[in-house]
Design a protein around this motif. Sequence first.
Motif, PDB file in Angstrom:
ATOM      1  N   GLN A 167      58.958   1.882  11.492  1.00 26.05           N
ATOM      2  CA  GLN A 167      60.367   1.917  11.105  1.00 26.05           C
ATOM      3  C   GLN A 167      61.031   0.541  11.233  1.00 26.05           C
ATOM      4  N   GLU A 168      60.328  -0.503  10.817  1.00 30.52           N
ATOM      5  CA  GLU A 168      60.872  -1.854  10.873  1.00 30.52           C
ATOM      6  C   GLU A 168      61.516  -2.198   9.535  1.00 30.52           C
ATOM      7  N   THR A 169      62.749  -1.843   9.397  1.00 32.67           N
ATOM      8  CA  THR A 169      63.434  -2.115   8.133  1.00 32.67           C
ATOM      9  C   THR A 169      64.836  -2.643   8.418  1.00 32.67           C
ATOM     10  N   GLY A 170      65.046  -3.926   8.145  1.00 35.22           N
ATOM     11  CA  GLY A 170      66.376  -4.505   8.230  1.00 35.22           C
ATOM     12  C   GLY A 170      66.950  -4.587   9.637  1.00 35.22           C
ATOM     13  N   THR A 171      68.273  -4.687   9.701  1.00 35.22           N
ATOM     14  CA  THR A 171      68.985  -4.808  10.971  1.00 35.22           C
ATOM     15  C   THR A 171      68.938  -3.486  11.736  1.00 35.22           C
ATOM     16  N   PRO A 172      68.621  -3.538  13.024  1.00 39.43           N
ATOM     17  CA  PRO A 172      68.594  -2.298  13.821  1.00 39.43           C
ATOM     18  C   PRO A 172      69.955  -1.607  13.828  1.00 39.43           C
ATOM     19  N   VAL A 173      69.962  -0.306  13.591  1.00 38.04           N
ATOM     20  CA  VAL A 173      71.201   0.466  13.590  1.00 38.04           C
ATOM     21  C   VAL A 173      71.029   1.704  14.469  1.00 38.04           C
ATOM     22  N   GLU A 174      72.128   2.208  14.957  1.00 37.55           N
ATOM     23  CA  GLU A 174      72.106   3.430  15.759  1.00 37.55           C
ATOM     24  C   GLU A 174      71.695   4.606  14.870  1.00 37.55           C
ATOM     25  N   ARG A 175      70.665   5.331  15.291  1.00 38.95           N
ATOM     26  CA  ARG A 175      70.121   6.407  14.455  1.00 38.95           C
ATOM     27  C   ARG A 175      69.215   7.303  15.293  1.00 38.95           C
ATOM     28  N   THR A 176      68.814   8.417  14.715  1.00 38.91           N
ATOM     29  CA  THR A 176      67.838   9.277  15.371  1.00 38.91           C
ATOM     30  C   THR A 176      66.437   8.790  15.024  1.00 38.91           C
ATOM     31  N   ALA A 177      65.482   9.153  15.874  1.00 42.91           N
ATOM     32  CA  ALA A 177      64.091   8.751  15.686  1.00 42.91           C
ATOM     33  C   ALA A 177      63.184   9.907  16.078  1.00 42.91           C
ATOM     34  N   GLY A 178      61.920   9.820  15.666  1.00 44.21           N
ATOM     35  CA  GLY A 178      60.953  10.826  16.074  1.00 44.21           C
ATOM     36  C   GLY A 178      60.625  10.716  17.550  1.00 44.21           C
ATOM     37  N   TRP A 179      60.508   9.455  18.007  1.00 43.13           N
ATOM     38  CA  TRP A 179      60.261   9.218  19.423  1.00 43.13           C
ATOM     39  C   TRP A 179      60.711   7.812  19.775  1.00 43.13           C
ATOM     40  N   LEU A 180      60.912   7.591  21.078  1.00 42.59           N
ATOM     41  CA  LEU A 180      61.399   6.313  21.596  1.00 42.59           C
ATOM     42  C   LEU A 180      60.393   5.758  22.600  1.00 42.59           C
ATOM     43  N   SER A 181      60.342   4.463  22.692  1.00 38.54           N
ATOM     44  CA  SER A 181      59.413   3.822  23.618  1.00 38.54           C
ATOM     45  C   SER A 181      59.653   4.263  25.057  1.00 38.54           C
ATOM     46  N   GLY A 182      58.570   4.650  25.722  1.00 37.44           N
ATOM     47  CA  GLY A 182      58.666   5.084  27.110  1.00 37.44           C
ATOM     48  C   GLY A 182      58.938   3.972  28.089  1.00 37.44           C
ATOM     49  N   SER A 183      58.961   2.725  27.623  1.00 32.58           N
ATOM     50  CA  SER A 183      59.233   1.622  28.539  1.00 32.58           C
ATOM     51  C   SER A 183      60.668   1.638  29.054  1.00 32.58           C
ATOM     52  N   CYS A 184      61.580   2.284  28.307  1.00 35.21           N
ATOM     53  CA  CYS A 184      62.965   2.413  28.784  1.00 35.21           C
ATOM     54  C   CYS A 184      63.675   3.510  28.000  1.00 35.21           C
ATOM     55  N   GLN A 185      63.988   4.607  28.674  1.00 37.49           N
ATOM     56  CA  GLN A 185      64.744   5.689  28.044  1.00 37.49           C
ATOM     57  C   GLN A 185      65.763   6.255  29.029  1.00 37.49           C
ATOM     58  N   LEU A 186      66.946   6.525  28.512  1.00 34.74           N
ATOM     59  CA  LEU A 186      67.954   7.264  29.261  1.00 34.74           C
ATOM     60  C   LEU A 186      67.860   8.720  28.832  1.00 34.74           C
ATOM     61  N   PHE A 187      67.689   9.612  29.788  1.00 35.33           N
ATOM     62  CA  PHE A 187      67.578  11.033  29.486  1.00 35.33           C
ATOM     63  C   PHE A 187      68.803  11.803  29.976  1.00 35.33           C
ATOM     64  N   ARG A 188      69.261  12.724  29.138  1.00 34.74           N
ATOM     65  CA  ARG A 188      70.156  13.754  29.608  1.00 34.74           C
ATOM     66  C   ARG A 188      69.264  14.692  30.416  1.00 34.74           C
ATOM     67  N   ARG A 189      69.516  14.819  31.702  1.00 36.78           N
ATOM     68  CA  ARG A 189      68.558  15.532  32.550  1.00 36.78           C
ATOM     69  C   ARG A 189      68.384  16.993  32.123  1.00 36.78           C
ATOM     70  N   GLU A 190      69.418  17.571  31.596  1.00 39.93           N
ATOM     71  CA  GLU A 190      69.313  18.937  31.085  1.00 39.93           C
ATOM     72  C   GLU A 190      68.230  19.011  30.014  1.00 39.93           C
ATOM     73  N   ALA A 191      68.175  17.987  29.154  1.00 40.95           N
ATOM     74  CA  ALA A 191      67.176  17.961  28.088  1.00 40.95           C
ATOM     75  C   ALA A 191      65.785  17.704  28.654  1.00 40.95           C
ATOM     76  N   PHE A 192      65.692  16.733  29.527  1.00 37.24           N
ATOM     77  CA  PHE A 192      64.403  16.376  30.139  1.00 37.24           C
ATOM     78  C   PHE A 192      63.778  17.573  30.841  1.00 37.24           C
ATOM     79  N   ASP A 193      64.588  18.282  31.612  1.00 39.69           N
ATOM     80  CA  ASP A 193      64.065  19.421  32.360  1.00 39.69           C
ATOM     81  C   ASP A 193      63.833  20.646  31.478  1.00 39.69           C
ATOM     82  N   SER A 194      64.529  20.723  30.341  1.00 39.22           N
ATOM     83  CA  SER A 194      64.351  21.877  29.458  1.00 39.22           C
ATOM     84  C   SER A 194      62.947  21.924  28.867  1.00 39.22           C
TER      85      SER A 194
END
Length: 288
Positions: A167-194
């Motif tokens: 998904q390397e296309t143009g300037t990075p923009v805020e969007r949804t993704a299939g997955w995010l790098s595990g090197s740094c993620q903020l989780f809503r704990r409700e989601a993580f534990d669900s």
Amino acid sequence: MTEHPSYGDGLAVVTVTYFPGETLEKFLDTLEKATDRDVQVVVADNDSTGDDALDKAARRDNVKLLRIGENVGYGTAANRGVAELDDGYGWVVVVNPDLEWEPGSLDALLEVAERWPRGGAFGPLIHDLDGTVYPSARLLPSFGRGIGHAAFGKIWPGNPWTRQYRQETGTPVERTAGWLSGSCQLFRREAFDSVDGFDTRYFMYFEDVDLGDRLTRAGWLNVYAPSSSVMHIGGHSTSQASEKMLRVHHESAYRYLADRHRGLLWKPVLLAVKAGLALRLKLETRQK
């Protein structure tokens, strides 16, 4: 799926260590400027015997050292670190220790989270030491994209399968993704534990891909938030065991695909994938 309690608005950071060395101190120093909020840090250590950096980190008021006593892998250690937190912590960052926070970067992640009430995971823009942006928000791997990326990624980096997957296309923009790098993620704990956190069958690699997929299936969103920026040094803990890590990577890739393509019709395809991954591993280890 198990029932989980409601959580407060507290913020915690769980970092998984394996002989982190001097990177851990820099990580903790820069974290102090990443947010104006109080942060509880859990250092979940995979048996880094003799590493003085851990004892030094534990002397900080907001740091709790969890000595696991064996190397259980990234996802399992992260789960154990999160389990150390009480119900007051509703926001949890799971992050590598070989990372430096930009000033205000964690607050910026939390601001994005407020705009996405169904967001379960949020990933910042990750760049290398030289400023190169790492493709940290990707599509989920399919057989077509996965095989094309695996076959041509090294010898033809600009191939269409790799470009689509990363998904390397143009300037990075805020969007949804299939997955995010595990090197740094903020989780809503409700989601993580669900989804019961990381799948502990993955020792390393693809645990973030798998989690992103399971969060999506559970109705949550993975959100890329480039308004937040961090620097990842990368590869610090795995540099001493590169051949072993290549093998683990290929095993995890196969597990991910096999989990999602069950039944007799997929058996021949999976056998071919396993043979292809074994050949690729043989070629890559021969080059080292």
